[in-house]
Design an enzyme around this catalytic site. Structure first.
Site, mmCIF file in Angstrom:
data_model
loop_
_atom_site.group_PDB
_atom_site.id
_atom_site.type_symbol
_atom_site.label_atom_id
_atom_site.label_comp_id
_atom_site.label_asym_id
_atom_site.label_seq_id
_atom_site.Cartn_x
_atom_site.Cartn_y
_atom_site.Cartn_z
ATOM 1 C CE LYS A 19 0.452 -16.879 -2.469
ATOM 2 N NZ LYS A 19 -0.115 -18.190 -2.873
ATOM 3 C CE1 TYR B 65 -3.252 -2.736 -0.030
ATOM 4 C CE2 TYR B 65 -3.815 -2.262 2.237
ATOM 5 C CZ TYR B 65 -4.016 -2.985 1.082
ATOM 6 O OH TYR B 65 -4.994 -3.946 1.039
ATOM 7 C CG ASP C 237 -12.292 -6.745 6.026
ATOM 8 O OD1 ASP C 237 -12.046 -6.279 7.157
ATOM 9 O OD2 ASP C 237 -12.542 -6.021 5.044
ATOM 10 C CG ASP D 97 -2.551 -19.594 -0.938
ATOM 11 O OD1 ASP D 97 -1.666 -19.650 -0.059
ATOM 12 O OD2 ASP D 97 -2.473 -20.248 -1.994
ATOM 13 C CG ASP E 106 -7.169 -4.455 3.863
ATOM 14 O OD1 ASP E 106 -8.138 -4.403 4.640
ATOM 15 O OD2 ASP E 106 -7.012 -3.671 2.910
#
Ligand code: NAD
Length: 367
Positions: free
Chosen positions: A193, A142, A254, A226, A250
């Protein structure tokens, strides 16, 4: 008892309605328990723009920096949808995060037994769930440069975001996760990852080295992010603390949030580095929800996310874990008694307003 300086930024929409319940609680704690909280109030978001032409004034920034902790409500609303980008309501929150250097975002996902039936997952999967996602908040994709869209001149454009982490950024977020795990079930799962990303290779390496050097007593596991997403919805109770980067955090926070039901229930904390002299961390506590313009002014907003954010403040800024436990138990007890604001009430069931929910929790808390 030493004084405890709280800076309250209620913001816009339902922010002030939810904050009003925390203000009642703080007064009650000062009165009944001699808690010694000192509060100051400021403006953030749209209301600050209306008053000062920016999303937070310099004077309020100085108060936030001087406080032991900041309690933040919510910002934004249709009234300010067209203001200039750099003074939009969210800019106040981003400025606070940046100037207070809040690099660690803590998002608990707790499923209260009384609400387990309203999760989209089966009751046995979520009942009693208590996990904590620690998300790196100030680095990664970001913020990394270059970040641009380039015109390639052949009718094509190229969008570039840069995922970048330095060792110290991974070390310090890892340390927060390990320290928090020690106060809970002593388990950390680090997610990245490393199979396809260099930042993932370094992330895993640095978390493992931090663990070996300083936190070998904590149980550490690693998971690809993942697979972590899959495990979160398959059997979330396998986790205690999850630590991950800004982007994966992020999304995963959620996902974890939705395991537990309504937005009106979800607290969060953002922490900075410990002060070298006092050991205290800068901190901001806020509900995950926004300003909910659709219900503003109706007295129906659920104050639990805001009250639970204050419980986190007691725990992490003031070492008041027993009081935080009692406050969280008071929330659970009120839910067990069947009290519901409209966002968590099943169709046709009785509903209470913001103030009645706040009063009931405060009543249980004070015993
Ligand atoms: P929102 O979280 O404000 O509302 C989404 C839905 O959830 C609405 O139907 C709302 O009524 C409901 N809801 C949220 N909190 C609730 C509560 N405590 N009790 C009962 N119901 C609740 O998100 P949105 O509608 O996407 O955004 C509204 C405004 O808030 C926008 O201006 C947005 O930019 C802003 N926002 C601010 C923050 C923040 O301050 N941190 C976060 C998200 C959105």
């Amino acid at each position: 008892m030493a004084s405890k300086k709280l800076f309250l930024l209620a913001g816009d929409g339902i922010g002030p309605e939810a904050m009003a319940e925390v203000k009642k609680l703080i007064s009650a704690m000062n009165r009944e328990m001699d808690a010694g909280f000192e509060t100051e109030e400021g403006l953030v978001g749209g209301c600050a723009y209306d008053a000062h032409g920016k999303a937070i004034s310099e004077a309020d920034m100085a108060r936030a920096l001087a406080a032991d902790a900041v309690l933040f409500g919510a910002v934004g609303g249709p009234k300010w949808d067209t203001v200039a980008y750099d003074v939009r309501p969210e800019a106040g929150l981003l400025r606070l995060r940046k100037d207070l250097e809040l690099f660690a975002n803590l998002r608990p996902a707790i499923c209260y037994p009384a609400l387990a039936g309203s999760s989209s997952l089966k009751r046995e999967v979520v009942e009693g769930l208590d996990i904590l996602i620690v998300r790196e908040l100030t680095g990664g994709v970001y913020f990394g440069e270059p970040k641009e869209i380039v015109d390639l001149g052949n009718g094509q454009k190229r969008a570039i975001d840069t995922q970048v982490y330095d060792t110290f950024e991974i070390e310090r977020i890892g340390a927060v996760a390990f320290e928090l795990a020690r106060t809970r079930s002593n388990k950390v799962c680090s997610m990245e990852k490393n199979n396809v990303m260099k930042s993932g290779v370094l992330w895993k390496e640095v978390v493992a080295a931090t663990h070996r050097a300083r936190y070998a007593d904590v149980e550490l596991s690693h998971m690809l992010a993942d697979a972590g997403g899959m495990q979160l919805v398959r059997w979330p109770k396998q986790f205690d603390v999850i630590v991950t980067d800004n982007l994966f955090g992020d999304m995963l926070s959620d996902v974890a949030a939705m395991l537990t039901g309504s937005l009106g229930m979800l607290p969060s904390a953002s922490l900075g580095s410990p002060d070298p002299l006092t050991g205290k961390r800068k901190a901001l506590y806020e509900p995950v929800h926004g300003s909910a313009p659709d219900i503003t002014g109706q007295g129906v907003a659920n104050p639990i996310a805001m009250i639970a954010s204050f419980a986190m403040c007691l725990r992490y800024s003031f070492a008041m874990a027993p009081e935080a436990d009692r406050l969280e138990a008071a929330i659970a007890a009120v839910l067990d008694d069947g009290l519901r604001t409209s966002d968590i009430a099943p169709p046709g069931a009785a509903r209470v307003g913001t103030a009645a929910m706040g009063d009931a929790i405060i009543g249980k808390f004070l015993g």
